[in-house]
Design an enzyme around this catalytic site. Structure first.
Site: not given
Length: 231
Positions: A156, A160
């Site tokens: 994750y 990002k």
């Protein structure tokens, strides 16, 4: 009339962003993968629903065609859809796990941006807002005083980081379109089991700012609700 399309808008940050922008006079089109939840969210907000799965080329193309046929243009595109992926220790993560996360969080932005560019170019003041995260900031994840430094989620967080860089590259490559990234901050949503310390309204402050600011506010920026963010 500002026409705004939001991906992943059936709940959480996307839903709250839609609610706030409708309150500010935007015509909002709710984009979501789940047709039932998406339509329910649109009905609750008084918006129009368009099904979109950002991980599927055909679905994204169909969504862009639907918006072209009904609204005719998009003034603000908010790439909000994102997933955490499989929750597992780092040593157990697989290539397939990575593909799943990056397919939605990064490739999904590329896919949607590409499909909606013709609609954005029909706008007098087009803008793209990509929802990134401070957990993808190299500076913040090295700062022991920041909550971002406590997060361990290789897929994750790296996705990002990619979203923020992708935003900067699009800002350079697409003159005439403002392209910026927003960090919602540690907000209580499904992604973190509602453990976040901010309300969902606070978490949408940066997104709403980027979606409503003046056309000359600038491009290639990364902000949270308090201002510019470090890389």
């Amino acid at each position: 009339m500002t026409i705004t399309f939001i991906t992943g808008a059936n709940k959480g940050l996307g839903f709250e962003t839609a609610r706030r922008l409708i309150g500010l006079g935007h015509t909002v089109v709710i984009g979501a993968r789940d047709a039932g939840r998406g339509q329910a969210a649109a009905d609750e907000l008084g918006a129009r629903f368009v099904r979109i799965d950002v991980a599927d080329d055909a679905s994204v193309a169909a969504a862009a065609a639907d918006v072209a046929a009904h609204e005719g243009r998009v003034d603000v595109l908010i790439n909000n859809a994102g997933i955490i992926g499989r929750r597992a220790p780092a040593e157990e993560l697989t290539g397939d796990d990575a593909i799943e996360v990056f397919q939605t969080n990064v490739v999904g932005i590329i896919r949607v941006t590409n499909a909606f560019l013709p609609l954005l170019r029909r706008s007098e003041r087009p803008a793209i807002v990509n929802v990134s995260s401070g957990t993808g900031s190299f500076t913040l994840t090295h700062d022991p005083d920041r909550v971002e430094s406590k997060v361990i989620g290789p897929l994750y967080t790296s996705s990002k980081s990619a979203v923020t860089m992708l935003t900067m590259q699009y800002a350079k490559a697409l003159p005439g379109i403002r392209v910026n990234a927003a960090d919602p901050g540690y907000t209580a949503t499904d992604l973190n089991g509602h453990s976040g310390t901010q309300t969902v309204t606070e978490g949408t402050d940066a997104i709403v700012t980027l979606a409503t600011e003046d056309a000359d506010a600038g491009t290639g920026r990364f902000i949270d609700r308090f201002g510019p963010m470090p890389w």
